[in-house]
Design a protein around this motif. Structure first.
Motif, short mmCIF file in Angstrom:
data_model
loop_
_atom_site.label_atom_id
_atom_site.label_comp_id
_atom_site.label_asym_id
_atom_site.label_seq_id
_atom_site.Cartn_x
_atom_site.Cartn_y
_atom_site.Cartn_z
N CYS A 18 -33.27 31.01 113.17
CA CYS A 18 -32.93 32.10 112.25
C CYS A 18 -34.15 32.57 111.47
N GLY A 19 -34.41 33.87 111.56
CA GLY A 19 -35.51 34.44 110.78
C GLY A 19 -35.01 35.42 109.74
N ASN A 20 -33.69 35.63 109.72
CA ASN A 20 -33.10 36.59 108.79
C ASN A 20 -31.67 36.15 108.51
N SER A 21 -31.28 36.17 107.25
CA SER A 21 -29.95 35.67 106.90
C SER A 21 -28.83 36.50 107.52
N ASN A 22 -29.11 37.75 107.88
CA ASN A 22 -28.09 38.60 108.51
C ASN A 22 -27.73 38.13 109.92
N GLU A 23 -28.61 37.32 110.53
CA GLU A 23 -28.33 36.81 111.87
C GLU A 23 -27.16 35.82 111.87
N ILE A 24 -26.84 35.28 110.71
CA ILE A 24 -25.75 34.31 110.59
C ILE A 24 -24.42 34.96 110.98
N ASN A 25 -24.20 36.21 110.54
CA ASN A 25 -22.95 36.92 110.84
C ASN A 25 -22.68 36.97 112.35
N GLU A 26 -23.71 37.39 113.09
CA GLU A 26 -23.58 37.52 114.54
C GLU A 26 -23.35 36.16 115.19
#
Length: 576
Positions: A18-26
């Motif tokens: 993970c390089g961005n917290s928004n990737e958690i959603n996906e």
């Protein structure tokens, strides 16, 4: 034992760099984690950006409220380049109940932290092993696509070229004289199968042939699908002319055996060309070129043959290239002319029409045989323009003779396979008839069996369209093709033309007379007229009359002649 017991409790494991917290959603959505109640997440980190880590934690809590999150400093586990590059490695493990997670967590509260780390590393390593496995498979698939043929599974052109190049390079460095043989195999008339039963069936038949060929090859030889219906073979041991000749004959015999597809038999033949290293070339390019040259010569001579390369073949290739250059300009330079060979009615002995035959008079080469330039015209696509010119000239001359009072004369014109298969063919015939004013019932178009059987359903449609116009259709060279008699009864034809090979030796008590009699009888049964071509003796004329053949043509009656001579002959007949 404890470590093994814990691992067996795992239901499933996922990972994310993970390089961005928004990737958690996906990530959560992809693996359907939001509804899971027994989730353990490990976050592997190696830098001090607490805010970034906290953002990720918050996002995880928001998406998976029941999740238990553990930070795993990177210095306590095996380092990973992806994590070091300012990312967070997340391992998400889903268990079946909370007690299983409690067991895991209890390890971290005791002196068994090493066991927990071992578990973490095991999960972590397994994920990378799986990733590496699929990466390797993907690489293998790319290599397979690059070097192997999808339909047959054989090495492709690139792979075969590399194989030959490798042997050429290896042998060129050795003092001992080594030989290689390169064979090019092209299937004769394979396009007919694709046109008749489709490319899918064609690929299945090719696959069967590939297996046949493979089973006949000696040890340390290589088979490849070079392109389309062309196979190539490299022989690296016991390369002797006699052995290669024997192998070639065996291959031709095996290729000619019938192939079954959907309860139907298909018959094929092959043309084989051979070149030898170092005699015929010391480079891969020359070996390929010379094997291809030999193969094409075998094909030009009717196929089902094997040819060894010779320097004389190069001269033939150069001549063919020269001929092609001249042919491209022949029409605009008015080097073509038409000759007309009379057709007679055997019952009355009278001329009822003629066949139009193209001739090419070149200023340097002299009179070029149609057997030389017609196949070349078909190969280069020039046949469409030349064919239309012949059709127009023939119809124009016949209309002129009608206007001179010989309004009973018919004209027969040969049509090539490529012309007949053209979508615009019917329009071309209409256009020529309109321009010349010749009534369509006085035009007969001659097609060979091979032409019609390239695509039988299309052929029937075109023939019916021609007959709607009033144009007659004739099967030329009948008896030499590959058709089944079951096709013949369904073909909308007006005339059968017996091939000259059966007329040449037409004598009483011979096999030829039995064949000719059978064809004539069949013609009467199908209510079509029968023409005998190549008549050269009075005996042949008398026999054909006895057999009730309708029409004849040949040198005994008259040779092909220019329009002016034909008109003089008509004038003499009229005077009589």
């Amino acid at each position: 034992m404890r470590e093994k017991r814990v691992v067996n409790l795992v239901l499933r494991t996922y990972s994310l760099i993970c390089g961005n917290s928004n990737e958690i959603n996906e990530f959560v959505e992809q693996h359907h984690l939001s509804a899971e109640k027994h989730v353990l997440l490990q976050m592997f980190t190696c830098f001090a950006d607490e805010q970034f880590i906290q953002d990720i934690r918050n996002k995880i809590i928001e998406q998976i409220p029941q999740a238990i999150i553990m930070n795993m400093p990177i210095d306590k586990v095996q380092k990973n380049e992806a994590v070091i590059a300012n990312n967070v490695m997340i391992t998400c493990t889903v268990f079946s109940n909370v007690s299983q997670i409690s067991t895991i967590l209890s390890l971290s509260e005791k002196d068994e932290m090493n066991s927990f780390l071992t578990l973490s590393n095991s999960i972590y390593k397994s994920l990378h092993d799986i990733e590496a496995f699929y990466e390797k498979k993907a690489e293998e698939k790319v290599a397979c696509i690059a070097y192997f043929d999808a339909e047959t599974g054989l090495p492709n052109r690139l792979h075969f070229t590399n194989q030959v190049e490798d042997f050429v390079q290896r042998f060129s460095k050795k003092k001992k004289h080594h030989k290689l043989a390169v064979l090019f195999i092209d299937l004769d008339r394979f396009k007919m199968i694709n046109d008749t039963v489709g490319h899918y069936a064609g690929d299945i038949i090719l696959k069967q042939l590939a297996k046949r060929i493979q089973g006949l090859l000696p040890k340390k030889s290589f088979l490849a699908r070079f392109s389309g219906d062309k196979f190539t073979i490299l022989i690296t041991e016991d390369v002797e002319v006699e052995k290669i000749a024997d192998l070639g004959q065996t291959l031709l015999h095996d290729i000619a055996r019938p192939i079954m597809y959907e309860a139907r038999e298909f018959f094929l033949t092959g043309s084989i060309g051979v070149s030898f290293y170092p005699n015929d070339g010391i480079t891969t390019e020359l070996l390929f070129k010379h094997a291809d040259t030999a193969m094409n010569l075998a094909k030009q001579q009717g196929g089902n043959k094997m040819k060894f390369y010779s320097t004389e073949m190069n001269q033939q290739v150069l001549y063919r290239l020269e001929l092609e250059g001249y042919l491209r300009k022949a029409l605009e330079k008015n080097e073509f002319h038409i000759c007309f060979q009379p057709l007679i009615d055997l019952s009355s002995g009278e001329v009822y029409g003629s066949e139009a035959l193209i001739r090419w008079e070149h200023p340097k080469l002299g009179l070029v045989s149609p057997g030389e330039f017609i196949p070349l015209a078909e190969e280069t696509g020039l046949i469409h323009e030349i064919g239309k010119w012949v059709l127009k000239e023939a119809c124009q001359e016949n209309k002129k003779w009608h206007d001179m009072g010989y309004d009973y004369l018919t004209i027969s014109v040969n049509v090539s396979a490529d012309q007949f298969q053209q979508i615009s063919f019917i329009d071309v015939v209409k256009e020529v008839l309109d321009e010349t004013g010749l009534p369509p019932q006085f035009l007969t178009l001659e097609l060979t069996e091979g032409v019609m059987l390239r695509n039988i359903s299309h052929s029937v449609i075109v023939m019916k369209e021609l007959q709607k116009l009033g144009v007659k259709v004739s099967i030329d060279d009948f008896g030499t093709g590959y058709s089944s008699l079951s096709y013949l009864k369904d073909l909308p034809i007006n005339t059968l033309k017996i091939d000259r090979s059966f007329i040449n030796n037409l004598k009483v008590n011979t096999t030829d007379i039995a064949i000719v009699k059978a064809i004539i009888t069949m013609g009467h049964g199908l209510a079509v007229k029968v023409v005998a071509e190549g008549v050269e003796t009075d005996e042949q004329i008398e026999l054909l009359k006895e057999l009730q053949c309708h029409y004849a043509q040949g040198f005994y009656i008259d040779r092909p002649m220019k329009s002016e001579e034909f008109e003089k002959g008509l004038a003499k007949l009229k005077a009589l």
